[in-house]
Design a protein around this motif. Structure first.
Motif, PDB file in Angstrom:
ATOM      1  N   LYS A  23       0.855  -1.188   0.000  1.00 39.79           N
ATOM      2  CA  LYS A  23       0.000   0.000   0.000  1.00 39.79           C
ATOM      3  C   LYS A  23       0.891   1.238   0.000  1.00 39.79           C
ATOM      4  N   SER A  24       0.314   2.369  -0.376  1.00 41.05           N
ATOM      5  CA  SER A  24       1.115   3.592  -0.457  1.00 41.05           C
ATOM      6  C   SER A  24       0.489   4.750   0.324  1.00 41.05           C
ATOM      7  N   ASP A  25      -0.488   4.444   1.170  1.00 45.14           N
ATOM      8  CA  ASP A  25      -1.139   5.501   1.948  1.00 45.14           C
ATOM      9  C   ASP A  25      -0.321   5.841   3.199  1.00 45.14           C
ATOM     10  N   ARG A  26      -0.887   6.655   4.062  1.00 47.21           N
ATOM     11  CA  ARG A  26      -0.199   7.083   5.289  1.00 47.21           C
ATOM     12  C   ARG A  26       0.178   5.881   6.160  1.00 47.21           C
ATOM     13  N   ALA A  27      -0.659   4.874   6.187  1.00 44.25           N
ATOM     14  CA  ALA A  27      -0.398   3.693   7.023  1.00 44.25           C
ATOM     15  C   ALA A  27       0.810   2.895   6.537  1.00 44.25           C
ATOM     16  N   SER A  28       1.208   3.080   5.284  1.00 43.35           N
ATOM     17  CA  SER A  28       2.336   2.313   4.743  1.00 43.35           C
ATOM     18  C   SER A  28       3.642   2.637   5.463  1.00 43.35           C
ATOM     19  N   TYR A  29       3.719   3.805   6.073  1.00 47.96           N
ATOM     20  CA  TYR A  29       4.947   4.217   6.770  1.00 47.96           C
ATOM     21  C   TYR A  29       5.104   3.542   8.133  1.00 47.96           C
ATOM     22  N   ASP A  30       4.051   2.880   8.608  1.00 45.42           N
ATOM     23  CA  ASP A  30       4.107   2.222   9.918  1.00 45.42           C
ATOM     24  C   ASP A  30       4.369   0.718   9.821  1.00 45.42           C
ATOM     25  N   VAL A  31       4.525   0.221   8.609  1.00 46.57           N
ATOM     26  CA  VAL A  31       4.661  -1.223   8.395  1.00 46.57           C
ATOM     27  C   VAL A  31       6.072  -1.713   8.749  1.00 46.57           C
ATOM     28  N   ILE A  32       6.132  -2.905   9.378  1.00 48.15           N
ATOM     29  CA  ILE A  32       7.424  -3.590   9.548  1.00 48.15           C
ATOM     30  C   ILE A  32       7.306  -4.953   8.865  1.00 48.15           C
ATOM     31  N   TYR A  33       8.422  -5.613   8.715  1.00 50.12           N
ATOM     32  CA  TYR A  33       8.443  -6.866   7.950  1.00 50.12           C
ATOM     33  C   TYR A  33       7.396  -7.860   8.461  1.00 50.12           C
TER      34      TYR A  33
END
Length: 272
Positions: A23-33
């Motif tokens: 995903k490329s929305d704001r939530a994408s910056y909180d993802v870890i492996y």
């Protein structure tokens, strides 16, 4: 996207983020492996840079990888970036704009600038991207990290962990868009037309008063002298008085016409 990231790079970073984390929305910056972000005590973007690097120590054992954020930064990569960027502080929040700037730094390391100006081709740049982001495929058969890999495979194919998550044709299409955007002249922030130059006012010529006009007195004295000369040389006094008056009227008429044709006189008399 951070405003300091150029348009072409912004397109590529959005694509990288979507490919890496889905995903490329704001939530994408909180993802870890492995999408294990829900197991963290607080969102990744609420942590400081230093907190993320410290936490990553245990992630490889817990989650099989220390990849963090929209661009899946490995712990070794974040430490290396901190050493290379003196302005980067451990107390800075690992928020989206910071991640964008770090992602752009990685693009530059992998030859983004050289690709834009044509110093390296699409296949070479594609390989460099695949070396940085394991979800990217190589665009031509090459020696990978573990073995020879075919077009469309991850550079790290064979490590039992990584595989390409996007087709090479898609990468090529995006890189074409990146080139088109990067080679466009930067738009002016304020696209309004520049204001027209202000004309410099020119002072109107100052007109002399009629009494100080040399032309006025020249014509007046000329008319008077003409009358006197005519009376003297032509012996007009011998003429009938009505003829004398007619001659005088003609001479004076010409003199008056000449004098009143002067702009200053016309203005004084209120004539247009």
């Amino acid at each position: 996207m951070d405003k300091t990231v150029p348009p072409g790079a912004a397109i590529l970073l959005d694509f990288i983020r979507e490919t890496e984390v889905g995903k490329s929305d704001r939530a994408s910056y909180d993802v870890i492996y492995g999408h294990n972000e829900d197991k963290l005590p607080k969102p990744l973007t609420a942590m400081t840079y230093g907190e993320v690097v410290d936490a990553q120590k245990s992630w490889t054992k817990r989650f099989k990888s220390s990849a963090a954020g929209g661009y899946q930064f490995m712990r070794a990569t974040l430490i290396d970036l901190a050493n290379a960027m003196p302005s980067l502080r451990g107390d800075q929040l690992f928020e989206p704009d910071l991640q964008d700037r770090l992602g752009y730094k990685l693009l530059l390391r992998r030859g983004y600038a050289e690709f834009i100006v044509g110093k390296i081709d699409q296949v070479d740049f594609g390989k460099r991207l695949a070396q940085e982001w394991a979800s990217f495929p190589v665009l031509a058969a090459t020696q990978g990290d573990k073995r020879l890999v075919k077009r469309g495979q991850s550079y790290y194919a064979g490590d039992g962990l990584n595989k390409a998550l996007v087709r090479p044709e898609k990468v090529e299409a995006v890189l074409k868009r990146v080139l088109e955007a990067a080679r466009q002249p930067h738009e002016i922030e304020d696209d309004a037309a520049p204001p027209a130059p202000i004309p410099v006012p020119r002072p109107e010529p100052q007109r002399k008063p009629v009494r100080k006009s040399g032309r006025f007195w020249t014509w007046l004295l000329t008319a008077g002298g003409t009358i006197v000369t005519a009376l003297k040389e032509l012996n007009l006094v011998a003429l009938d008085w009505r003829v004398q008056i007619a001659i005088l009227v003609v001479i004076v008429g010409f003199a008056v016409y000449a004098i009143t044709s002067m702009p200053a006189v016309r203005e004084a008399l209120g004539l247009k």
